[in-house]
Design a protein around this motif. Sequence first.
Motif, mmCIF file in Angstrom:
data_model
loop_
_atom_site.group_PDB
_atom_site.id
_atom_site.type_symbol
_atom_site.label_atom_id
_atom_site.label_comp_id
_atom_site.label_asym_id
_atom_site.label_seq_id
_atom_site.Cartn_x
_atom_site.Cartn_y
_atom_site.Cartn_z
ATOM 1 N N VAL A 54 0.864 -1.180 0.000
ATOM 2 C CA VAL A 54 0.000 0.000 0.000
ATOM 3 C C VAL A 54 0.901 1.231 0.000
ATOM 4 N N LYS A 55 0.730 2.083 -0.993
ATOM 5 C CA LYS A 55 1.509 3.323 -1.086
ATOM 6 C C LYS A 55 0.771 4.495 -0.459
ATOM 7 N N HIS A 56 -0.534 4.544 -0.691
ATOM 8 C CA HIS A 56 -1.347 5.654 -0.190
ATOM 9 C C HIS A 56 -2.731 5.138 0.174
ATOM 10 N N ILE A 57 -3.357 5.854 1.068
ATOM 11 C CA ILE A 57 -4.764 5.617 1.380
ATOM 12 C C ILE A 57 -5.487 6.891 0.980
ATOM 13 N N MET A 58 -6.447 6.743 0.070
ATOM 14 C CA MET A 58 -7.127 7.890 -0.517
ATOM 15 C C MET A 58 -8.486 8.099 0.151
ATOM 16 N N LEU A 59 -8.722 9.313 0.606
ATOM 17 C CA LEU A 59 -9.966 9.663 1.273
ATOM 18 C C LEU A 59 -10.920 10.349 0.304
ATOM 19 N N ASP A 60 -12.182 10.010 0.397
ATOM 20 C CA ASP A 60 -13.227 10.771 -0.279
ATOM 21 C C ASP A 60 -13.628 11.825 0.746
ATOM 22 N N VAL A 61 -13.092 13.009 0.605
ATOM 23 C CA VAL A 61 -13.243 14.063 1.593
ATOM 24 C C VAL A 61 -14.705 14.474 1.757
ATOM 25 N N GLN A 62 -15.443 14.587 0.649
ATOM 26 C CA GLN A 62 -16.827 15.033 0.737
ATOM 27 C C GLN A 62 -17.729 14.009 1.413
ATOM 28 N N ARG A 63 -17.435 12.722 1.231
ATOM 29 C CA ARG A 63 -18.268 11.688 1.850
ATOM 30 C C ARG A 63 -17.732 11.245 3.212
ATOM 31 N N GLY A 64 -16.522 11.657 3.543
ATOM 32 C CA GLY A 64 -15.952 11.318 4.838
ATOM 33 C C GLY A 64 -15.645 9.850 5.002
ATOM 34 N N THR A 65 -15.050 9.243 3.955
ATOM 35 C CA THR A 65 -14.758 7.815 4.019
ATOM 36 C C THR A 65 -13.484 7.504 3.245
ATOM 37 N N VAL A 66 -12.915 6.340 3.500
ATOM 38 C CA VAL A 66 -11.783 5.877 2.715
ATOM 39 C C VAL A 66 -12.323 5.353 1.390
ATOM 40 N N ALA A 67 -11.744 5.804 0.298
ATOM 41 C CA ALA A 67 -12.191 5.383 -1.029
ATOM 42 C C ALA A 67 -11.337 4.247 -1.575
ATOM 43 N N TYR A 68 -10.022 4.426 -1.557
ATOM 44 C CA TYR A 68 -9.119 3.468 -2.188
ATOM 45 C C TYR A 68 -7.840 3.315 -1.384
ATOM 46 N N ALA A 69 -7.215 2.165 -1.572
ATOM 47 C CA ALA A 69 -5.815 1.988 -1.205
ATOM 48 C C ALA A 69 -5.077 1.982 -2.534
ATOM 49 N N VAL A 70 -4.005 2.720 -2.636
ATOM 50 C CA VAL A 70 -3.196 2.697 -3.847
ATOM 51 C C VAL A 70 -2.128 1.635 -3.648
ATOM 52 N N LEU A 71 -2.195 0.612 -4.485
ATOM 53 C CA LEU A 71 -1.294 -0.528 -4.424
ATOM 54 C C LEU A 71 -0.168 -0.348 -5.431
ATOM 55 N N SER A 72 1.045 -0.549 -4.989
ATOM 56 C CA SER A 72 2.213 -0.535 -5.866
ATOM 57 C C SER A 72 2.602 -1.976 -6.143
ATOM 58 N N PHE A 73 2.672 -2.330 -7.429
ATOM 59 C CA PHE A 73 2.926 -3.721 -7.824
ATOM 60 C C PHE A 73 3.916 -3.745 -8.982
ATOM 61 N N GLY A 74 4.829 -4.688 -8.935
ATOM 62 C CA GLY A 74 5.784 -4.858 -10.025
ATOM 63 C C GLY A 74 7.006 -3.991 -9.823
ATOM 64 N N GLY A 75 7.801 -3.893 -10.844
ATOM 65 C CA GLY A 75 9.005 -3.079 -10.767
ATOM 66 C C GLY A 75 10.050 -3.688 -9.848
#
Length: 143
Positions: A54-75
């Motif tokens: 997990v690289k980042h945790i993305m918040l949906d600020v207007q809805r007040g919830t976690v939207a996504y985890a940004v996954l780093s894969f490969g490389g």
Amino acid sequence: MTMQTGRGPTAQPGARIVGASHKLPDGPGPSVMAADTLEAEDVVNTAGESLGKVKHIMLDVQRGTVAYAVLSFGGFLGMGDKLFAIPWHALQLDVENKRFILDIDKETLKKAPGFDKDRWPSMADLHWAEQVHTYYTVDPYWH
């Protein structure tokens, strides 16, 4: 791919927690945690194969919830990694092993809609978001 589908009205809206006792611990976690403690967590599939971190945790600020985890894969050593927006409720938090579980095989993940670190999609675009949720066969969090 054997993703769970159709998260009904009684389902948890967030990542499921597995491997934890039902006793509430002192301090934060596992139900309420600082987002930065979850960044850099390993992500594995149900077969135990590494899918990245997990690289980042993305918040949906207007809805007040976690939207996504940004996954780093490969490389290699962070170079050439492909990034993926994983819907938050497609993940399970494995407390005992301090990692996330994503029910997807490596080949399916490689074919998933992804992006590179210099060209992020507009995550507020509902058309894009619908496609991502459809790919991982989970209901959009805003429904």
